[in-house]
Design a protein around this motif. Sequence first.
Motif, PDB file in Angstrom:
ATOM      1  N   SER A 124      43.436 -10.747  -2.060  1.00  0.00           N
ATOM      2  CA  SER A 124      42.843 -11.914  -2.700  1.00  0.00           C
ATOM      3  C   SER A 124      43.886 -12.873  -3.247  1.00  0.00           C
ATOM      4  O   SER A 124      43.560 -13.822  -3.947  1.00  0.00           O
ATOM      5  CB  SER A 124      41.912 -11.478  -3.831  1.00  0.00           C
ATOM      6  OG  SER A 124      42.641 -10.740  -4.798  1.00  0.00           O
ATOM      7  N   GLY A 125      45.114 -12.641  -2.924  1.00  0.00           N
ATOM      8  CA  GLY A 125      46.179 -13.492  -3.429  1.00  0.00           C
ATOM      9  C   GLY A 125      46.153 -14.876  -2.812  1.00  0.00           C
ATOM     10  O   GLY A 125      45.789 -15.048  -1.648  1.00  0.00           O
ATOM     11  N   GLN A 126      46.498 -15.865  -3.599  1.00  0.00           N
ATOM     12  CA  GLN A 126      46.530 -17.249  -3.137  1.00  0.00           C
ATOM     13  C   GLN A 126      47.996 -17.652  -2.996  1.00  0.00           C
ATOM     14  O   GLN A 126      48.582 -18.236  -3.904  1.00  0.00           O
ATOM     15  CB  GLN A 126      45.790 -18.151  -4.121  1.00  0.00           C
ATOM     16  CG  GLN A 126      44.303 -17.820  -4.209  1.00  0.00           C
ATOM     17  CD  GLN A 126      43.576 -18.724  -5.195  1.00  0.00           C
ATOM     18  OE1 GLN A 126      43.888 -18.749  -6.378  1.00  0.00           O
ATOM     19  NE2 GLN A 126      42.609 -19.470  -4.692  1.00  0.00           N
ATOM     20  N   TYR A 127      48.549 -17.364  -1.874  1.00  0.00           N
ATOM     21  CA  TYR A 127      49.987 -17.475  -1.684  1.00  0.00           C
ATOM     22  C   TYR A 127      50.456 -18.881  -1.392  1.00  0.00           C
ATOM     23  O   TYR A 127      51.638 -19.100  -1.132  1.00  0.00           O
ATOM     24  CB  TYR A 127      50.448 -16.468  -0.632  1.00  0.00           C
ATOM     25  CG  TYR A 127      50.233 -15.072  -1.146  1.00  0.00           C
ATOM     26  CD1 TYR A 127      49.090 -14.363  -0.826  1.00  0.00           C
ATOM     27  CD2 TYR A 127      51.145 -14.497  -2.030  1.00  0.00           C
ATOM     28  CE1 TYR A 127      48.866 -13.110  -1.345  1.00  0.00           C
ATOM     29  CE2 TYR A 127      50.923 -13.246  -2.564  1.00  0.00           C
ATOM     30  CZ  TYR A 127      49.777 -12.555  -2.217  1.00  0.00           C
ATOM     31  OH  TYR A 127      49.558 -11.323  -2.750  1.00  0.00           O
ATOM     32  N   HIS A 128      49.542 -19.829  -1.445  1.00  0.00           N
ATOM     33  CA  HIS A 128      49.941 -21.229  -1.383  1.00  0.00           C
ATOM     34  C   HIS A 128      50.174 -21.767  -2.798  1.00  0.00           C
ATOM     35  O   HIS A 128      50.515 -22.940  -2.960  1.00  0.00           O
ATOM     36  CB  HIS A 128      48.862 -22.064  -0.692  1.00  0.00           C
ATOM     37  CG  HIS A 128      47.533 -22.011  -1.362  1.00  0.00           C
ATOM     38  ND1 HIS A 128      46.741 -20.889  -1.372  1.00  0.00           N
ATOM     39  CD2 HIS A 128      46.864 -22.946  -2.080  1.00  0.00           C
ATOM     40  CE1 HIS A 128      45.642 -21.147  -2.022  1.00  0.00           C
ATOM     41  NE2 HIS A 128      45.681 -22.374  -2.474  1.00  0.00           N
ATOM     42  N   LYS A 129      49.992 -20.906  -3.772  1.00  0.00           N
ATOM     43  CA  LYS A 129      50.201 -21.296  -5.159  1.00  0.00           C
ATOM     44  C   LYS A 129      51.420 -20.579  -5.737  1.00  0.00           C
ATOM     45  O   LYS A 129      51.615 -19.385  -5.516  1.00  0.00           O
ATOM     46  CB  LYS A 129      48.969 -20.988  -5.998  1.00  0.00           C
ATOM     47  CG  LYS A 129      47.740 -21.784  -5.586  1.00  0.00           C
ATOM     48  CD  LYS A 129      46.570 -21.506  -6.501  1.00  0.00           C
ATOM     49  CE  LYS A 129      45.356 -22.333  -6.116  1.00  0.00           C
ATOM     50  NZ  LYS A 129      44.207 -22.091  -7.010  1.00  0.00           N
ATOM     51  N   ALA A 130      52.188 -21.287  -6.531  1.00  0.00           N
ATOM     52  CA  ALA A 130      53.411 -20.725  -7.094  1.00  0.00           C
ATOM     53  C   ALA A 130      53.135 -19.526  -7.994  1.00  0.00           C
ATOM     54  O   ALA A 130      53.951 -18.610  -8.090  1.00  0.00           O
ATOM     55  CB  ALA A 130      54.167 -21.807  -7.871  1.00  0.00           C
ATOM     56  N   ALA A 131      51.973 -19.515  -8.624  1.00  0.00           N
ATOM     57  CA  ALA A 131      51.652 -18.437  -9.557  1.00  0.00           C
ATOM     58  C   ALA A 131      51.535 -17.079  -8.884  1.00  0.00           C
ATOM     59  O   ALA A 131      51.563 -16.044  -9.558  1.00  0.00           O
ATOM     60  CB  ALA A 131      50.351 -18.768 -10.286  1.00  0.00           C
TER      61      ALA A 131
END
Length: 126
Positions: free
Chosen positions: A104-111
């Motif tokens: 579920s990671g959003q790897y387009h986000k720096a966080a």
Amino acid sequence: QVQVLEIGGGLVQAGGSLRLSCAASGRGSNSYAMGWFRQAPGKAREFVAFLTWNGDSGMYGDSVKGRFTVLRGNAKNTLDLQMNSLKPEDTAVYYCAVGQWGPSGQYHKAAAYDYWGQGTQVTVSS
């Protein structure tokens, strides 16, 4: 702790190509994502691309699609960014980042990333 190091970068003319490499070392998860971001002066950090450790999942930012390619390097825990058809607006400091992989990671986000390199300058002249 994971150390992240970017190599490559430099000055290139518009329309030219450049290749960046990122190497991660130290103790970390066996399942991870490696991403590239960039930041131009006075602008927010922008997502460029990411790829998972096994190459099964990846994504590109809209501004680089069709021109940049992210691929696993020859050595373990390395990630290369091949940049073609460079434009002056690609000028920025490019950062590599590493984050633990999750579905579920959003790897387009720096966080989504835990470890970052110091960045490498890419300058594209017109």
